[in-house]
Design a protein around this motif. Structure first.
Motif, PDB file in Angstrom:
ATOM      1  N   VAL A 258      -8.572 102.436  -8.935  1.00 56.52           N
ATOM      2  CA  VAL A 258      -9.361 102.309  -7.707  1.00 56.52           C
ATOM      3  C   VAL A 258      -8.443 102.663  -6.550  1.00 56.52           C
ATOM      4  O   VAL A 258      -7.455 101.970  -6.313  1.00 56.52           O
ATOM      5  N   GLN A 259      -8.739 103.751  -5.872  1.00 55.81           N
ATOM      6  CA  GLN A 259      -7.920 104.156  -4.731  1.00 55.81           C
ATOM      7  C   GLN A 259      -8.634 103.781  -3.441  1.00 55.81           C
ATOM      8  O   GLN A 259      -9.837 104.027  -3.286  1.00 55.81           O
ATOM      9  N   SER A 341     -26.570 109.296  -6.467  1.00 59.10           N
ATOM     10  CA  SER A 341     -26.601 110.745  -6.658  1.00 59.10           C
ATOM     11  C   SER A 341     -25.470 111.122  -7.601  1.00 59.10           C
ATOM     12  O   SER A 341     -24.407 110.500  -7.598  1.00 59.10           O
ATOM     13  N   ARG A 342     -25.712 112.157  -8.401  1.00 58.12           N
ATOM     14  CA  ARG A 342     -24.823 112.449  -9.518  1.00 58.12           C
ATOM     15  C   ARG A 342     -23.997 113.717  -9.336  1.00 58.12           C
ATOM     16  O   ARG A 342     -23.084 113.970 -10.135  1.00 58.12           O
ATOM     17  N   GLN A 343     -24.280 114.500  -8.315  1.00 64.72           N
ATOM     18  CA  GLN A 343     -23.514 115.736  -8.119  1.00 64.72           C
ATOM     19  C   GLN A 343     -23.215 115.944  -6.646  1.00 64.72           C
ATOM     20  O   GLN A 343     -23.332 117.047  -6.118  1.00 64.72           O
ATOM     21  N   ASN A 344     -22.797 114.862  -5.999  1.00 67.54           N
ATOM     22  CA  ASN A 344     -22.466 114.928  -4.584  1.00 67.54           C
ATOM     23  C   ASN A 344     -21.037 114.476  -4.347  1.00 67.54           C
ATOM     24  O   ASN A 344     -20.395 113.861  -5.195  1.00 67.54           O
ATOM     25  N   PHE A 345     -20.557 114.774  -3.161  1.00 67.03           N
ATOM     26  CA  PHE A 345     -19.185 114.506  -2.754  1.00 67.03           C
ATOM     27  C   PHE A 345     -18.821 113.026  -2.871  1.00 67.03           C
ATOM     28  O   PHE A 345     -19.575 112.154  -2.443  1.00 67.03           O
ATOM     29  N   ILE A 346     -17.651 112.746  -3.437  1.00 63.22           N
ATOM     30  CA  ILE A 346     -17.109 111.389  -3.531  1.00 63.22           C
ATOM     31  C   ILE A 346     -15.959 111.261  -2.530  1.00 63.22           C
ATOM     32  O   ILE A 346     -14.952 111.966  -2.633  1.00 63.22           O
ATOM     33  N   LEU A 347     -16.112 110.377  -1.591  1.00 60.45           N
ATOM     34  CA  LEU A 347     -15.134 110.185  -0.527  1.00 60.45           C
ATOM     35  C   LEU A 347     -13.835 109.602  -1.076  1.00 60.45           C
ATOM     36  O   LEU A 347     -13.842 108.665  -1.878  1.00 60.45           O
ATOM     37  N   GLY A 348     -12.712 110.154  -0.601  1.00 58.60           N
ATOM     38  CA  GLY A 348     -11.418 109.693  -1.085  1.00 58.60           C
ATOM     39  C   GLY A 348     -10.994 108.343  -0.551  1.00 58.60           C
ATOM     40  O   GLY A 348     -10.034 107.749  -1.050  1.00 58.60           O
ATOM     41  N   ASP A 349     -11.702 107.803   0.453  1.00 54.84           N
ATOM     42  CA  ASP A 349     -11.311 106.519   1.028  1.00 54.84           C
ATOM     43  C   ASP A 349     -11.514 105.352   0.067  1.00 54.84           C
ATOM     44  O   ASP A 349     -10.848 104.331   0.191  1.00 54.84           O
ATOM     45  N   PHE A 350     -12.469 105.483  -0.844  1.00 47.72           N
ATOM     46  CA  PHE A 350     -12.678 104.414  -1.832  1.00 47.72           C
ATOM     47  C   PHE A 350     -13.396 105.016  -3.034  1.00 47.72           C
ATOM     48  O   PHE A 350     -14.553 105.405  -2.943  1.00 47.72           O
ATOM     49  N   PHE A 351     -12.685 105.119  -4.157  1.00 49.80           N
ATOM     50  CA  PHE A 351     -13.311 105.648  -5.360  1.00 49.80           C
ATOM     51  C   PHE A 351     -12.769 104.948  -6.599  1.00 49.80           C
ATOM     52  O   PHE A 351     -11.712 104.305  -6.573  1.00 49.80           O
ATOM     53  N   VAL A 352     -13.521 105.089  -7.682  1.00 51.05           N
ATOM     54  CA  VAL A 352     -13.203 104.478  -8.971  1.00 51.05           C
ATOM     55  C   VAL A 352     -13.107 105.603  -9.991  1.00 51.05           C
ATOM     56  O   VAL A 352     -14.028 106.419 -10.103  1.00 51.05           O
ATOM     57  N   ALA A 353     -12.000 105.665 -10.747  1.00 50.20           N
ATOM     58  CA  ALA A 353     -11.786 106.744 -11.713  1.00 50.20           C
ATOM     59  C   ALA A 353     -11.389 106.159 -13.066  1.00 50.20           C
ATOM     60  O   ALA A 353     -10.494 105.312 -13.147  1.00 50.20           O
ATOM     61  N   GLU A 354     -12.077 106.631 -14.110  1.00 46.91           N
ATOM     62  CA  GLU A 354     -11.782 106.191 -15.478  1.00 46.91           C
ATOM     63  C   GLU A 354     -10.417 106.720 -15.915  1.00 46.91           C
ATOM     64  O   GLU A 354     -10.046 107.860 -15.587  1.00 46.91           O
ATOM     65  N   PRO A 355      -9.651 105.930 -16.688  1.00 48.32           N
ATOM     66  CA  PRO A 355      -8.314 106.380 -17.112  1.00 48.32           C
ATOM     67  C   PRO A 355      -8.347 107.528 -18.104  1.00 48.32           C
ATOM     68  O   PRO A 355      -7.356 108.247 -18.250  1.00 48.32           O
TER      69      PRO A 355
END
Length: 480
Positions: A258-259, A341-355
């Motif tokens: 989580v960044q 929404s499934r194909q839109n921009f994800i903001l870098g200020d708060f995101f969750v990424a699978e390892p």
């Protein structure tokens, strides 16, 4: 009024130039509500020196409707009568009627006509007794006879319980614990100002309240300053290397990354319209829906848990490995689109990424790296998960330090990064229609061939920004 008319007839002189007030655009409009204050009346206390305060509210209301004649600038406050309730079913029906009236009142301004807007703005409801001694008017006194009710903003554990209650049963079964995450705050050069320190401690305190200690990835020169604030800080280098280091550290430990930006003040979830719409609604209607939505003030940990549960509970073959929040602070725009929404921009200020995802940030970029990261995830995994009802309060481009120190006043660094993005994702990255040096991510539809990373160099382009031209349907006004 005579003085005002004279001022309107005589344009204001300022030196040798003519200054026209901005209200001049409406000068030709003859509607009274455009030129005067609108008064909204809700009670009447006397008529022709005869006091009415000892009458019941029902009697006063009848007299008010008899005496006051509504016009463009004189309105009577809207009211409804809730019937006497006996029994649980009747009481529940009464509460539901009040809730519906609350939603109508909050959303009225957004959907009202221009002539009605001045009398349609409301913050909530006021409950009053219609009959009996308790309905008499007590001048100059506060009492419990009037009860003001506003839309409640829920906080704390109750807010998080309601947030998780918005998940489907399948999504709720995927709800992770906080120990499954690696919380990483990407920061640099923020300790140089009091404002920066306040922002840092605000973010840290919101994690500490949840029993979580995030890791701060900072620049080498500021490391000791961050540690002096009691933070768990390590050298991450510049923005892109720090982001990739956080992803690698989380993957090495088998945890979800989580960044978090270092200037987020709050996380809010708006629980309203959730079903997928068959047709688009207007922005005014969306603003009305946002006003009526329940608002949950949640922690960053709960926000991450919610997003990951949505990701893992997604009912499609292309499971998203990246999730995030709505990128703007405008709740009306958020409600104008679907809940997720499934194909839109994800903001870098708060995101969750699978390892398990191999996607990383492109080190060729210095700005707008989150656009490239989103495109990489869509290409690799087929989709992302953006929760459009989860909205953060962040400063983005208005604070000092961090990525803001990379930008230049002329915007050339922005354009350099845009050229790289357009070269890599030619069918997905488009110039913003109204904002210079900004872009929009529109991923091609399935029937079209997905954009592939291109090695072809971009066409030669002048560093000088192109002259702005208004759209064809715009009105052009020349001001002397």
């Amino acid at each position: 009024q005579q003085q005002q008319q004279q001022l309107q007839q005589q344009p204001q002189q300022n030196g040798n130039s003519l200054v026209v007030d901005s209200a001049g655009a409406d000068a030709e409009a003859s509607e009274p509500w455009m030129q005067s204050t609108t008064i909204v009346v809700f009670d009447i206390l006397a008529v022709n020196s005869i006091g009415l305060s000892q009458l019941t509210l029902r009697e006063r209301r009848a007299k008010l409707l008899e005496v006051v004649k509504e016009g463009p600038c004189l309105r009577i406050a809207r009211s409804i009568e809730l019937p006497v309730a006996v029994g649980e079913a009747a009481i529940n029906a009464r509460v539901e009627a009040a809730r519906q009236e609350m939603d109508r009142a909050l959303g009225a301004y957004s959907t009202a006509t221009l002539a009605e807007k001045s009398s349609s703005r409301a913050a909530g409801l006021v409950f009053k007794q219609l009959e009996g001694p308790s309905s008499q008017y007590l001048a100059g006194r506060r009492s419990s006879r009037w009860q003001q009710v506003e839309k409640e903003q829920v906080t704390g554990e109750q807010a998080e319980a309601l947030l998780f209650g918005c998940l489907s049963s399948h999504e709720f079964a995927c709800l992770p614990t906080k120990d499954e995450f690696s919380f990483c705050v990407i920061s640099a050069r923020r300790t140089n100002t009091p404002e920066g320190v306040r922002d840092i401690m605000c973010v840290e305190s919101q994690f500490k309240t949840c029993g979580v200690t995030p890791v701060w990835y900072v620049d080498a020169a500021s490391l000791q300053a961050y540690r002096a604030l009691g933070l768990d800080a390590k050298v991450g280098g510049k923005l892109i290397p720090a982001r990739n280091m956080a992803l690698e550290d989380a993957a090495r430990n088998g945890k979800v990354c989580v960044q978090v930006s270092d200037d987020i003040g709050r996380w809010d979830y708006f629980n309203g319209q959730s079903e997928k719409r068959e047709k688009k609604i207007t922005l005014s209607e969306a603003n009305g829906e946002a006003k009526c939505a329940e608002r949950y003030r949640v922690s960053p940990v709960a926000a991450a848990q919610f997003i990951l549960a949505k990701m893992r509970g997604a009912d499609s073959e292309s499971k998203p490995h990246l999730g995030g929040v709505y990128p703007l602070g405008n709740t009306g725009h958020a409600f104008a689109t679907d809940e997720v929404s499934r194909q839109n921009f994800i903001l870098g200020d708060f995101f969750v990424a699978e390892p398990s995802s191999p996607c990383r940030f492109d080190t060729e970029l210095t700005l707008k790296e989150d656009y490239d990261y989103t495109c990489s995830h869509i290409k690799k995994h087929g989709s992302v998960m953006r929760c459009n009802r989860m909205i953060i309060k962040a400063k983005h481009e208005t604070n000092s330090g961090g990525a803001c120190s990379v930008r230049d006043a002329a915007g050339e660094r922005e354009r350099e990064n845009i050229r790289v993005l357009q070269r890599k994702w030619p069918g997905a990255i488009h110039p913003h229609a109204t904002r210079p040096n900004q872009i929009v991510l529109r991923w091609p539809k399935k029937e079209q061939k997905p954009p592939a990373e291109s090695s072809k160099p971009p066409p030669a382009e002048s560093s000088k920004p192109k002259k702005w031209r208004p759209p064809k349907n715009a009105a052009v006004i020349a001001v002397a």
